[in-house]
Design a protein around this motif. Structure first.
Motif, mmCIF file in Angstrom:
data_model
loop_
_atom_site.group_PDB
_atom_site.id
_atom_site.type_symbol
_atom_site.label_atom_id
_atom_site.label_comp_id
_atom_site.label_asym_id
_atom_site.label_seq_id
_atom_site.Cartn_x
_atom_site.Cartn_y
_atom_site.Cartn_z
ATOM 1 N N THR A 179 6.944 -2.872 -2.142
ATOM 2 C CA THR A 179 6.490 -2.687 -0.769
ATOM 3 C C THR A 179 5.402 -1.630 -0.720
ATOM 4 O OG1 THR A 179 8.142 -0.995 -0.276
ATOM 5 C CG2 THR A 179 8.762 -3.259 0.198
ATOM 6 N N THR A 225 3.306 0.657 2.453
ATOM 7 C CA THR A 225 3.178 0.950 3.876
ATOM 8 C C THR A 225 1.722 1.282 4.165
ATOM 9 O OG1 THR A 225 5.422 1.820 3.984
ATOM 10 C CG2 THR A 225 3.938 2.462 5.752
ATOM 11 N N GLU A 231 6.634 -1.391 11.145
ATOM 12 C CA GLU A 231 7.567 -0.353 10.724
ATOM 13 C C GLU A 231 7.401 0.894 11.586
ATOM 14 O OE1 GLU A 231 8.844 1.199 6.510
ATOM 15 O OE2 GLU A 231 6.896 2.002 7.022
ATOM 16 N N VAL A 244 4.553 -2.602 6.853
ATOM 17 C CA VAL A 244 4.969 -2.669 5.445
ATOM 18 C C VAL A 244 4.529 -4.006 4.911
ATOM 19 C CG1 VAL A 244 6.957 -2.792 3.906
ATOM 20 C CG2 VAL A 244 6.951 -1.159 5.766
ATOM 21 N N ARG A 283 5.352 -6.661 2.031
ATOM 22 C CA ARG A 283 6.439 -6.972 1.106
ATOM 23 C C ARG A 283 6.235 -8.362 0.541
ATOM 24 N NH1 ARG A 283 11.420 -5.556 3.929
ATOM 25 N NH2 ARG A 283 10.804 -3.507 3.322
#
Length: 82
Positions: free
Chosen positions: A9, A11, A55, A80, A82
């Protein structure tokens, strides 16, 4: 025993600054809407997918980021990958 690979992940944040124009703020809003409308991106012909998830970033973390970058606290959108 098979090992499971954890998804990686990252951010990232989009933010506005006091120097931004109305057009820049509109672009920020358009980016937010595009991500909301299309949260899964197909990266290649093999079908690899990247999810973009909104997020909440703790206020203290945001303050630390803005302070380190010497920016005034402003509107910020965090996501985020992913």
């Amino acid at each position: 025993m098979a090992l499971r690979r954890k998804p990686s992940t990252s951010t990232f944040c989009y933010w506005a600054t006091p120097a931004d124009t109305v057009e820049a703020l509109a672009s920020l809003e358009a980016a937010q809407q595009a991500i909301h409308d299309n949260p899964i991106l197909i990266l290649n012909a093999a079908g690899a997918q990247l999810k973009v998830i909104p997020e909440q970033v703790p206020k203290g973390d945001l303050a630390a980021i803005f302070t380190a970058a010497r920016l005034e606290l402003t509107i910020c959108l965090a996501y985020v990958l992913r």
